[in-house]
Design a protein around this motif. Structure first.
Motif, short mmCIF file in Angstrom:
data_model
loop_
_atom_site.label_atom_id
_atom_site.label_comp_id
_atom_site.label_asym_id
_atom_site.label_seq_id
_atom_site.Cartn_x
_atom_site.Cartn_y
_atom_site.Cartn_z
N THR A 132 0.85 -1.18 0.00
CA THR A 132 0.00 0.00 0.00
C THR A 132 0.90 1.24 0.00
OG1 THR A 132 -0.08 0.19 2.42
CG2 THR A 132 -1.71 -1.26 1.36
N ASP A 186 -6.74 14.61 -3.90
CA ASP A 186 -7.80 15.60 -4.13
C ASP A 186 -7.99 16.46 -2.89
OD1 ASP A 186 -8.30 14.78 -6.71
OD2 ASP A 186 -9.92 13.42 -6.14
N PRO A 242 -3.31 0.29 -6.04
CA PRO A 242 -4.12 1.51 -6.20
C PRO A 242 -4.71 1.95 -4.86
CG PRO A 242 -4.66 -0.10 -7.90
CD PRO A 242 -3.77 -0.80 -6.91
N HIS A 243 -4.73 3.26 -4.64
CA HIS A 243 -5.22 3.81 -3.38
C HIS A 243 -6.47 4.63 -3.64
CE1 HIS A 243 -5.26 6.13 0.39
NE2 HIS A 243 -4.49 5.19 0.89
N PRO A 244 -7.43 4.59 -2.75
CA PRO A 244 -8.68 5.35 -3.00
C PRO A 244 -8.48 6.86 -3.04
CG PRO A 244 -8.66 4.41 -0.78
CD PRO A 244 -7.50 3.80 -1.50
N ARG A 245 -7.41 7.38 -2.43
CA ARG A 245 -7.22 8.84 -2.39
C ARG A 245 -5.90 9.30 -2.99
NH1 ARG A 245 -6.79 11.68 1.81
NH2 ARG A 245 -6.09 10.09 3.26
N TYR A 246 -4.85 8.51 -2.87
CA TYR A 246 -3.53 8.93 -3.31
C TYR A 246 -3.21 8.41 -4.71
CZ TYR A 246 -2.98 9.68 1.73
OH TYR A 246 -3.16 10.07 3.02
N ARG A 247 -2.66 9.28 -5.55
CA ARG A 247 -2.15 8.89 -6.86
C ARG A 247 -0.65 9.15 -6.85
NH1 ARG A 247 -6.62 11.96 -7.56
NH2 ARG A 247 -5.52 13.77 -8.45
#
Length: 318
Positions: free
Chosen positions: A156, A229, A215-220
């Motif tokens: 993660t 965001d 893949p992370h729900p908030r971090y790219r």
């Protein structure tokens, strides 16, 4: 029998290749053709070929003699002049040796092999065969170091940021892995001695875990930079504000300049993934203006007042 391939060609390197280049070429090919990794019928013979080439070219003395005398360098006694040897080769297979040399073998025995007369009596059949096969003619191929291996390790973003210890199950083995803080996608973590087994007591290879960030729900994540965001109300974006934001390193504040529109990226230096030996990445907060899905009566009235007095038209902006 097919002619033996040139050792430089076998490893795919130039004759001027450095020792590091030769080692890199060997490690790459060894991973590809080691019998533990490749079950194709021809893989074992190819692995033997590149192993013999590496044994010679990684040894400065052996490489020098190979360059001087060619594939038969092991059959040339110490002290033979390379220029005289080359001249004898140019004279053709029917040329007679110079004084003080004896010929080994007999009619139909293959290429001419010459020994110094002073040392020929000391060379027995075992020595000759041992030399021809690099000291391994009577003992099989001899010890072969284990091949390096690779496997993917999915982390993660938070694990990659903080590092730490992780248990990994691979091929029935339970391995303890130390994850360095700030490891990036595509980097490799080396586990010494955990690769393929060597033969005849040779050292095992290494295991390389290739990091893949889930893949992370908030971090790219892009390299060591992280984008998140930043939801803003219309008044925060219009008037400016100091807004709390969650990052992998914990909560921090970001200053939103007045007049911020959606898509604007606010940079927080050094708040991306750490770098053990260099500058850390940056964190980018990307503004995203949000409005209430079901505004209250008061909110609707205020928005209507704003619409009545404002001359702002975003569709006319460049």
């Amino acid at each position: 029998m097919a002619a033996r391939r040139d050792f430089y060609e076998a490893l795919g390197v130039a004759r001027s290749a450095s020792r590091d280049e030769i080692q890199r070429a060997y490690r790459k090919l060894a991973r590809q053709y080691h019998p533990d990794m490749n079950k194709e019928p021809a893989a074992e013979e190819r692995f033997k070929e590149i192993s013999e080439a590496y044994d010679v070219l990684s040894d400065p003395d052996a490489r020098q003699r190979y360059d001087q005398f060619g594939p038969g360098f092991r059959q040339v006694a110490a002290g033979v002049d390379p220029q005289a040897w080359a001249a004898r080769g140019r004279a053709g297979p029917g040329a007679r040796p110079g004084a003080g040399a004896r010929r080994g073998g007999g009619p139909g025995s293959g290429p001419d092999v010459w020994f110094d007369a002073g040392s020929a009596d000391d060379i027995g059949l075992d020595d000759l065969l041992g030399g021809f096969f690099g000291g391994r003619g009577r003992r099989g191929w001899g010890p072969i170091a284990g091949a390096d291996q690779e496997a993917e390790l999915t982390l993660t973003v938070d694990e990659a940021y903080r590092g730490g210890r992780r248990r990994v199950s691979l091929d029935g083995r339970d391995l303890a892995v130390t994850i360095p803080a700030g490891v990036a996608d595509g980097q490799r973590i080396r586990l010494a001695g955990q690769g393929g087994r060597g033969t005849d007591g040779a050292a095992p290879g290494d295991l390389y875990l290739v990091v893949r960030l889930a893949p992370h729900p908030r971090y790219r994540v892009d390299g060591r930079d992280i984008t998140v965001d930043l939801p803003l109300t219309p008044w925060e974006a219009a008037l400016g504000a100091s807004v709390a934001i969650d990052t992998p390193g914990g909560e921090t504040k970001v200053k939103v300049p007045a007049g911020t529109s959606s898509g604007r990226r606010l940079r927080l230096r050094g708040r991306g993934l750490p770098h053990p030996r260099g500058r850390p990445g940056d964190l980018y907060a990307e503004a995203k203006i949000m409005v209430p899905a079901t505004p209250s009566d008061d909110e609707r009235r205020l928005f209507e007042q704003l619409a009545a007095v404002s001359t702002f038209d975003p569709r006319r902006q460049r």
